[in-house]
Design a protein around this motif. Structure first.
Motif, PDB file in Angstrom:
ATOM      1  N   GLY A 220      -6.965  14.486  -9.862  1.00 58.19           N
ATOM      2  CA  GLY A 220      -5.581  14.472  -9.414  1.00 58.19           C
ATOM      3  C   GLY A 220      -4.589  14.759 -10.525  1.00 58.19           C
ATOM      4  O   GLY A 220      -4.943  15.233 -11.609  1.00 58.19           O
ATOM      5  N   GLY A 221      -3.316  14.474 -10.256  1.00 60.76           N
ATOM      6  CA  GLY A 221      -2.231  14.749 -11.194  1.00 60.76           C
ATOM      7  C   GLY A 221      -2.058  13.662 -12.231  1.00 60.76           C
ATOM      8  O   GLY A 221      -2.960  12.865 -12.491  1.00 60.76           O
ATOM      9  N   GLN A 222      -0.860  13.603 -12.809  1.00 59.15           N
ATOM     10  CA  GLN A 222      -0.608  12.691 -13.923  1.00 59.15           C
ATOM     11  C   GLN A 222      -0.711  11.230 -13.510  1.00 59.15           C
ATOM     12  O   GLN A 222      -1.180  10.400 -14.291  1.00 59.15           O
ATOM     13  N   ARG A 223      -0.283  10.886 -12.292  1.00 59.00           N
ATOM     14  CA  ARG A 223      -0.314   9.493 -11.821  1.00 59.00           C
ATOM     15  C   ARG A 223      -1.492   9.283 -10.870  1.00 59.00           C
ATOM     16  O   ARG A 223      -1.440   8.491  -9.947  1.00 59.00           O
ATOM     17  N   ARG A 224      -2.585   9.973 -11.148  1.00 61.21           N
ATOM     18  CA  ARG A 224      -3.723   9.962 -10.233  1.00 61.21           C
ATOM     19  C   ARG A 224      -4.386   8.592 -10.129  1.00 61.21           C
ATOM     20  O   ARG A 224      -4.825   8.204  -9.041  1.00 61.21           O
ATOM     21  N   VAL A 225      -4.463   7.846 -11.230  1.00 62.94           N
ATOM     22  CA  VAL A 225      -5.126   6.541 -11.182  1.00 62.94           C
ATOM     23  C   VAL A 225      -4.325   5.573 -10.316  1.00 62.94           C
ATOM     24  O   VAL A 225      -4.881   4.847  -9.478  1.00 62.94           O
ATOM     25  N   TYR A 226      -3.013   5.572 -10.492  1.00 59.75           N
ATOM     26  CA  TYR A 226      -2.155   4.718  -9.676  1.00 59.75           C
ATOM     27  C   TYR A 226      -2.297   5.068  -8.195  1.00 59.75           C
ATOM     28  O   TYR A 226      -2.461   4.198  -7.335  1.00 59.75           O
ATOM     29  N   ALA A 227      -2.235   6.365  -7.882  1.00 61.96           N
ATOM     30  CA  ALA A 227      -2.329   6.800  -6.481  1.00 61.96           C
ATOM     31  C   ALA A 227      -3.691   6.466  -5.888  1.00 61.96           C
ATOM     32  O   ALA A 227      -3.792   6.047  -4.727  1.00 61.96           O
ATOM     33  N   ALA A 228      -4.764   6.640  -6.682  1.00 63.18           N
ATOM     34  CA  ALA A 228      -6.110   6.365  -6.184  1.00 63.18           C
ATOM     35  C   ALA A 228      -6.289   4.885  -5.861  1.00 63.18           C
ATOM     36  O   ALA A 228      -6.843   4.525  -4.817  1.00 63.18           O
ATOM     37  N   PHE A 229      -5.820   4.014  -6.757  1.00 60.95           N
ATOM     38  CA  PHE A 229      -5.966   2.578  -6.516  1.00 60.95           C
ATOM     39  C   PHE A 229      -5.084   2.112  -5.358  1.00 60.95           C
ATOM     40  O   PHE A 229      -5.479   1.238  -4.580  1.00 60.95           O
ATOM     41  N   LYS A 230      -3.900   2.698  -5.233  1.00 62.47           N
ATOM     42  CA  LYS A 230      -3.027   2.341  -4.111  1.00 62.47           C
ATOM     43  C   LYS A 230      -3.668   2.736  -2.788  1.00 62.47           C
ATOM     44  O   LYS A 230      -3.673   1.959  -1.820  1.00 62.47           O
ATOM     45  N   PHE A 231      -4.214   3.942  -2.745  1.00 58.66           N
ATOM     46  CA  PHE A 231      -4.927   4.399  -1.552  1.00 58.66           C
ATOM     47  C   PHE A 231      -6.099   3.481  -1.229  1.00 58.66           C
ATOM     48  O   PHE A 231      -6.287   3.060  -0.075  1.00 58.66           O
ATOM     49  N   PHE A 232      -6.872   3.132  -2.235  1.00 60.81           N
ATOM     50  CA  PHE A 232      -8.072   2.327  -2.023  1.00 60.81           C
ATOM     51  C   PHE A 232      -7.720   0.917  -1.551  1.00 60.81           C
ATOM     52  O   PHE A 232      -8.306   0.407  -0.581  1.00 60.81           O
ATOM     53  N   LEU A 233      -6.756   0.288  -2.191  1.00 67.19           N
ATOM     54  CA  LEU A 233      -6.432  -1.104  -1.871  1.00 67.19           C
ATOM     55  C   LEU A 233      -5.777  -1.220  -0.497  1.00 67.19           C
ATOM     56  O   LEU A 233      -6.069  -2.155   0.256  1.00 67.19           O
ATOM     57  N   TYR A 234      -4.878  -0.298  -0.165  1.00 70.74           N
ATOM     58  CA  TYR A 234      -4.244  -0.334   1.149  1.00 70.74           C
ATOM     59  C   TYR A 234      -5.292  -0.247   2.257  1.00 70.74           C
ATOM     60  O   TYR A 234      -5.303  -1.048   3.200  1.00 70.74           O
ATOM     61  N   THR A 235      -6.151   0.747   2.155  1.00 66.46           N
ATOM     62  CA  THR A 235      -7.122   0.971   3.227  1.00 66.46           C
ATOM     63  C   THR A 235      -8.206  -0.107   3.248  1.00 66.46           C
ATOM     64  O   THR A 235      -8.680  -0.482   4.317  1.00 66.46           O
ATOM     65  N   LEU A 236      -8.587  -0.607   2.082  1.00 64.72           N
ATOM     66  CA  LEU A 236      -9.624  -1.636   2.039  1.00 64.72           C
ATOM     67  C   LEU A 236      -9.133  -2.936   2.651  1.00 64.72           C
ATOM     68  O   LEU A 236      -9.874  -3.619   3.365  1.00 64.72           O
ATOM     69  N   LEU A 237      -7.873  -3.295   2.384  1.00 64.99           N
ATOM     70  CA  LEU A 237      -7.337  -4.540   2.926  1.00 64.99           C
ATOM     71  C   LEU A 237      -7.356  -4.525   4.449  1.00 64.99           C
ATOM     72  O   LEU A 237      -7.767  -5.499   5.098  1.00 64.99           O
TER      73      LEU A 237
END
Length: 515
Positions: free
Chosen positions: A158-175
């Motif tokens: 991904g782009g420059q903020r890829r780690v933040y976006a990946a964890f946000k995606f993962f945590l939202y959907t996992l919850l």
């Protein structure tokens, strides 16, 4: 009935390709072979998946091509797969778009090519497995399995903020998925089986239905995503590589809509009827609010991401009308959005590969230097706003007909989203393609090459085909939707709402939509 386990073959064939890629040498020639292996695997998978249509009986509203085997003996948990007139299209969309995504990433992905192609093929297995699973535990495994390759695709490529976006995606959907698992366990304890077909015909008390509906809502609302749990989507889209954005918008969002139809409406009919006004309210807010937000975006990907939330608002509106026209429209809208939104993200990827920026203000006047690109973008832009003759018109129109029969105010307010959608897409097109070219790098950009025209051509054909000849898709969808509506009305003891518009007009529209 298929003479061979076609659904299992289509599901796990990409994993075979991923295993072959792992065996290839890590050399420059090996990297080239990795790309070709991934492409041929996905193409062969798509060709094999077309046989699902060959063996499918369009007059049968139930599940077909069923494959069954013991999975965990003594627990009632089985390996069972099958498709009906709704899920068959999502399986085919998954296999159709994967090779297009691999071609689009051919030159865009330079580092860790092997790992990227493996992630794409594993993701395809999870998507096909989820839409064809007929055991709720098996479905949950594939439903959650999608998170892993998509998390890696966003977080690594991904782009420059890829780690933040990946964890946000993962945590939202996992919850949300944790609550889904609790609802699945409640169903298992109540029925003693995880067979989805058995559970569909198992009655649950009204109180239990309401609690389970809320648990499923937490998962599917995030996955779609619905307002106000949509905030992970713009970040994920902006940071994901083009291929990741295409799959995310085209297939992963549809898991939420598919879940609402399969679990909420079919399994929990009383709760779905009870919460329908609530879903109408959220859908209307999503359509209007995210359309207004899209109007002020300066990033092309964010604008298209917010438009996806608005389009998914029409889907949830159609689903919870609980009538034939509404659910027909919702399913058709999901299929159309899969093609059109995926194509729009590919359009963004074309210019991003040239200038490495998604800022709308950096472009302008491209119709002069990139006429083929301008034409392709125009077709998908017009399909996105629902121009008659394109795929976007049929789904939205049917969903609004269904909503009008149930709640005229809901239909009226949702219609404003079409006007706003036309506004932000036309503004985007004007800023990108008209005006004077003031920047030399924009003037120097080459038009679409043969590779890019190759992956746009089938998307253009489908967009027009679905708009001009929608009955080729609706003929498979209608029997399954009719069965869902009949089951829902029988379970609640209420007949579907009578039309709030003259019957001859409804008949005329239905005839026109089926042509």
């Amino acid at each position: 009935m298929a003479p061979w386990p076609i659904l299992s073959i289509v599901t796990f064939l990409p994993l075979l390709g991923a295993a072959l890629i792992m065996l290839l040498p890590q050399t420059q020639a090996g990297e080239r072979n990795v790309r070709w292996t991934a492409l041929w695997t996905s193409v062969i998978t798509f060709i094999v998946s077309l046989f699902i249509l060959v063996y499918f009986d369009p007059t049968n509203p139930g599940f077909q091509l069923i494959e069954r085997a013991d999975w965990i003996p003594g627990t009632g948990i089985i390996y069972q797969k099958g498709v009906d007139g709704i899920s068959i299209w999502f399986v085919l969309v998954s296999t159709f778009l994967t090779p297009i995504c691999i071609i689009s990433a051919w030159q865009a992905i330079h580092n860790r090519v092997r790992e990227f192609m493996i992630a794409m093929l594993v993701l395809e297995t999870m998507m096909v497995g989820m839409f064809s699973a007929l055991d709720i535990i098996l479905l949950y495994v594939f439903f959650e399995g999608v998170l892993i390759p998509m998390f890696l695709i966003i977080g690594i490529w991904g782009g420059q903020r890829r780690v933040y976006a990946a964890f946000k995606f993962f945590l939202y959907t996992l919850l949300g998925s944790v609550l889904m698992l609790l609802a699945i366990l409640a169903m298992y304890l109540q029925t003693g089986t995880t067979d989805l077909i058995v559970i569909l015909h198992s009655p649950f008390s009204r109180e239990l239905q309401i609690w389970m509906w809320l648990a499923y809502f937490a998962s599917f609302a995030v996955k779609m995503p619905m307002w106000p749990v949509h905030t992970w989507l713009p970040d994920a889209h902006v940071e994901a590589p083009t291929a990741g954005s295409v799959i995310l918008a085209a297939v992963l969002l549809k898991m939420g809509g598919y879940g609402f139809i399969r679990f909420s409406v079919q399994m929990l009919p009383d709760a779905s009827a009870y919460f329908a006004p609530f879903m109408f309210s959220l859908s209307i807010v999503a359509i209007i609010y995210t359309s207004l937000v899209a109007l002020v975006q300066t990033d092309m990907k964010k604008l298209i991401a917010y438009s996806s939330v608005a389009h998914m608002g029409f889907v949830t509106l159609g689903i919870f009308t609980l009538n034939q026209e509404g659910i027909d429209g919702a399913v058709f809208q999901m299929l159309s959005h899969a093609i059109v939104s995926g194509a729009l993200f590919l359009c963004v990827g074309v210019v991003y590969d040239r200038l490495h920026t998604r800022e709308i203000a950096r472009y302008g006047g491209m119709a002069r230097t990139m006429p083929r690109y301008a034409l392709v973008f125009a077709v998908f832009m017009l399909a996105s706003v629902g121009l008659p003759g394109t795929s976007g018109f049929i789904g939205e129109f049917l969903a609004l007909i269904g909503a009008f029969q149930v709640n005229r105010w809901a239909a009226f307010l949702a219609t404003t989203g079409i006007i706003l959608g036309a506004a932000y897409m036309l503004v985007l097109y004007r800023r990108l393609f008209y005006g004077e070219i003031t920047k030399d790098d924009v003037r120097a950009m080459p038009d679409l090459n043969w590779r890019e025209m190759g992956f746009f051509a089938p998307l253009l054909a489908l967009t027009l085909w679905m708009g001009i000849y929608p009955s080729s898709f609706k003929d498979l969808i209608d029997p399954s939707v009719a069965q869902i509506v009949a089951h829902q009305s029988h379970a609640t003891g209420q007949s579907p709402r009578a039309a709030a518009i003259p019957a001859p007009l409804i008949h005329a529209v239905q005839v026109e939509a089926s042509r």
